[in-house]
Design a protein around this motif. Structure first.
Motif, PDB file in Angstrom:
ATOM      1  N   TRP A  54      24.709   0.493   8.327  1.00  0.00           N
ATOM      2  CA  TRP A  54      26.022  -0.125   8.415  1.00  0.00           C
ATOM      3  C   TRP A  54      26.602  -0.078   9.816  1.00  0.00           C
ATOM      4  CZ3 TRP A  54      27.278  -3.559   5.080  1.00  0.00           C
ATOM      5  CH2 TRP A  54      26.705  -3.500   3.814  1.00  0.00           C
ATOM      6  N   SER A  55      26.180   0.899  10.613  1.00  0.00           N
ATOM      7  CA  SER A  55      26.663   0.938  11.997  1.00  0.00           C
ATOM      8  C   SER A  55      26.197  -0.306  12.756  1.00  0.00           C
ATOM      9  CB  SER A  55      26.191   2.212  12.704  1.00  0.00           C
ATOM     10  OG  SER A  55      24.766   2.280  12.701  1.00  0.00           O
ATOM     11  N   VAL A  56      24.989  -0.799  12.459  1.00  0.00           N
ATOM     12  CA  VAL A  56      24.474  -2.009  13.100  1.00  0.00           C
ATOM     13  C   VAL A  56      25.255  -3.226  12.605  1.00  0.00           C
ATOM     14  CG1 VAL A  56      22.437  -3.465  13.457  1.00  0.00           C
ATOM     15  CG2 VAL A  56      22.188  -0.981  13.379  1.00  0.00           C
ATOM     16  N   VAL A  57      25.535  -3.270  11.307  1.00  0.00           N
ATOM     17  CA  VAL A  57      26.311  -4.375  10.742  1.00  0.00           C
ATOM     18  C   VAL A  57      27.701  -4.427  11.380  1.00  0.00           C
ATOM     19  CG1 VAL A  57      27.367  -5.292   8.631  1.00  0.00           C
ATOM     20  CG2 VAL A  57      25.052  -4.334   8.556  1.00  0.00           C
ATOM     21  N   LEU A  58      28.349  -3.273  11.461  1.00  0.00           N
ATOM     22  CA  LEU A  58      29.684  -3.222  12.061  1.00  0.00           C
ATOM     23  C   LEU A  58      29.656  -3.627  13.528  1.00  0.00           C
ATOM     24  CD1 LEU A  58      31.034   0.035  10.400  1.00  0.00           C
ATOM     25  CD2 LEU A  58      31.674  -2.322   9.872  1.00  0.00           C
ATOM     26  N   LEU A  59      28.655  -3.172  14.251  1.00  0.00           N
ATOM     27  CA  LEU A  59      28.528  -3.516  15.667  1.00  0.00           C
ATOM     28  C   LEU A  59      28.291  -5.015  15.839  1.00  0.00           C
ATOM     29  CD1 LEU A  59      28.469  -2.436  18.550  1.00  0.00           C
ATOM     30  CD2 LEU A  59      26.033  -1.997  18.255  1.00  0.00           C
ATOM     31  N   ALA A  60      27.479  -5.589  14.966  1.00  0.00           N
ATOM     32  CA  ALA A  60      27.202  -7.031  15.035  1.00  0.00           C
ATOM     33  C   ALA A  60      28.462  -7.855  14.804  1.00  0.00           C
ATOM     34  CB  ALA A  60      26.136  -7.407  14.007  1.00  0.00           C
ATOM     35  N   ALA A  63      26.860  -6.412  20.605  1.00  0.00           N
ATOM     36  CA  ALA A  63      26.923  -7.215  19.385  1.00  0.00           C
ATOM     37  C   ALA A  63      25.717  -8.151  19.252  1.00  0.00           C
ATOM     38  CB  ALA A  63      28.217  -8.014  19.334  1.00  0.00           C
ATOM     39  N   THR A  64      25.325  -8.791  20.321  1.00  0.00           N
ATOM     40  CA  THR A  64      24.192  -9.723  20.267  1.00  0.00           C
ATOM     41  C   THR A  64      22.909  -8.987  19.900  1.00  0.00           C
ATOM     42  OG1 THR A  64      25.226 -11.181  21.883  1.00  0.00           O
ATOM     43  CG2 THR A  64      22.854 -11.428  21.567  1.00  0.00           C
ATOM     44  N   GLY A  65      22.704  -7.825  20.493  1.00  0.00           N
ATOM     45  CA  GLY A  65      21.521  -7.027  20.169  1.00  0.00           C
ATOM     46  C   GLY A  65      21.525  -6.571  18.721  1.00  0.00           C
ATOM     47  N   ALA A  66      22.700  -6.229  18.212  1.00  0.00           N
ATOM     48  CA  ALA A  66      22.816  -5.813  16.811  1.00  0.00           C
ATOM     49  C   ALA A  66      22.510  -6.976  15.874  1.00  0.00           C
ATOM     50  CB  ALA A  66      24.202  -5.247  16.536  1.00  0.00           C
ATOM     51  N   LEU A  67      23.009  -8.168  16.193  1.00  0.00           N
ATOM     52  CA  LEU A  67      22.696  -9.354  15.380  1.00  0.00           C
ATOM     53  C   LEU A  67      21.199  -9.638  15.396  1.00  0.00           C
ATOM     54  CD1 LEU A  67      25.568 -11.868  16.187  1.00  0.00           C
ATOM     55  CD2 LEU A  67      24.882 -11.068  13.918  1.00  0.00           C
ATOM     56  N   GLU A  68      20.595  -9.527  16.562  1.00  0.00           N
ATOM     57  CA  GLU A  68      19.157  -9.751  16.665  1.00  0.00           C
ATOM     58  C   GLU A  68      18.394  -8.745  15.808  1.00  0.00           C
ATOM     59  OE1 GLU A  68      15.585  -9.537  19.957  1.00  0.00           O
ATOM     60  OE2 GLU A  68      17.605  -9.981  20.660  1.00  0.00           O
ATOM     61  N   LYS A  69      18.817  -7.485  15.847  1.00  0.00           N
ATOM     62  CA  LYS A  69      18.153  -6.452  15.050  1.00  0.00           C
ATOM     63  C   LYS A  69      18.276  -6.754  13.561  1.00  0.00           C
ATOM     64  CE  LYS A  69      17.810  -1.526  14.273  1.00  0.00           C
ATOM     65  NZ  LYS A  69      18.176  -0.190  14.715  1.00  0.00           N
ATOM     66  N   LEU A  70      19.451  -7.179  13.127  1.00  0.00           N
ATOM     67  CA  LEU A  70      19.634  -7.535  11.720  1.00  0.00           C
ATOM     68  C   LEU A  70      18.734  -8.700  11.318  1.00  0.00           C
ATOM     69  CD1 LEU A  70      23.500  -7.201  11.346  1.00  0.00           C
ATOM     70  CD2 LEU A  70      21.748  -5.707  10.350  1.00  0.00           C
ATOM     71  N   CYS A  71      18.652  -9.713  12.171  1.00  0.00           N
ATOM     72  CA  CYS A  71      17.795 -10.863  11.876  1.00  0.00           C
ATOM     73  C   CYS A  71      16.333 -10.457  11.782  1.00  0.00           C
ATOM     74  CB  CYS A  71      17.975 -11.957  12.927  1.00  0.00           C
ATOM     75  SG  CYS A  71      19.581 -12.774  12.862  1.00  0.00           S
TER      76      CYS A  71
END
Length: 88
Positions: free
Chosen positions: A30-36, A44-52
């Motif tokens: 969830w920390s990655v989701v929140l950061l994205a 934020a861009t790196g977090a979105l990329e990680k989620l994808c």
């Protein structure tokens, strides 16, 4: 589904094993989701990329198990992520 927007994310090379070896969603960080979701953050861009990257194959696998062929499943998966990225 030949829209250029559906070709934004590269296709994954795991087509042959997806149907016979289902992939489950990984534990959500969830920390990655929140950061994205923080557009002002430099991460934020790196977090979105990680989620994808994390959820591409499980989502693709889910769509394949719903009966879609490899090409259509790729288009649907990529279309989902295009819509997700447009929201951010």
């Amino acid at each position: 589904m030949g829209h250029p927007e559906n070709q934004t994310l590269p296709a994954q090379p795991h087509e042959t094993s997806v149907v016979s070896h289902p992939h489950w969603f990984t534990t959500t960080h969830w920390s990655v989701v929140l950061l994205a979701g923080q557009p002002d953050s430099p991460h934020a861009t790196g977090a979105l990329e990680k989620l994808c990257r994390t959820y591409w194959l499980p989502l693709y696998s889910f769509i394949r198990r719903r009966g879609y062929g490899p090409h259509d499943a790729q288009d649907l998966t990529q279309g989902f992520f295009v819509r997700l990225l447009r929201l951010n």
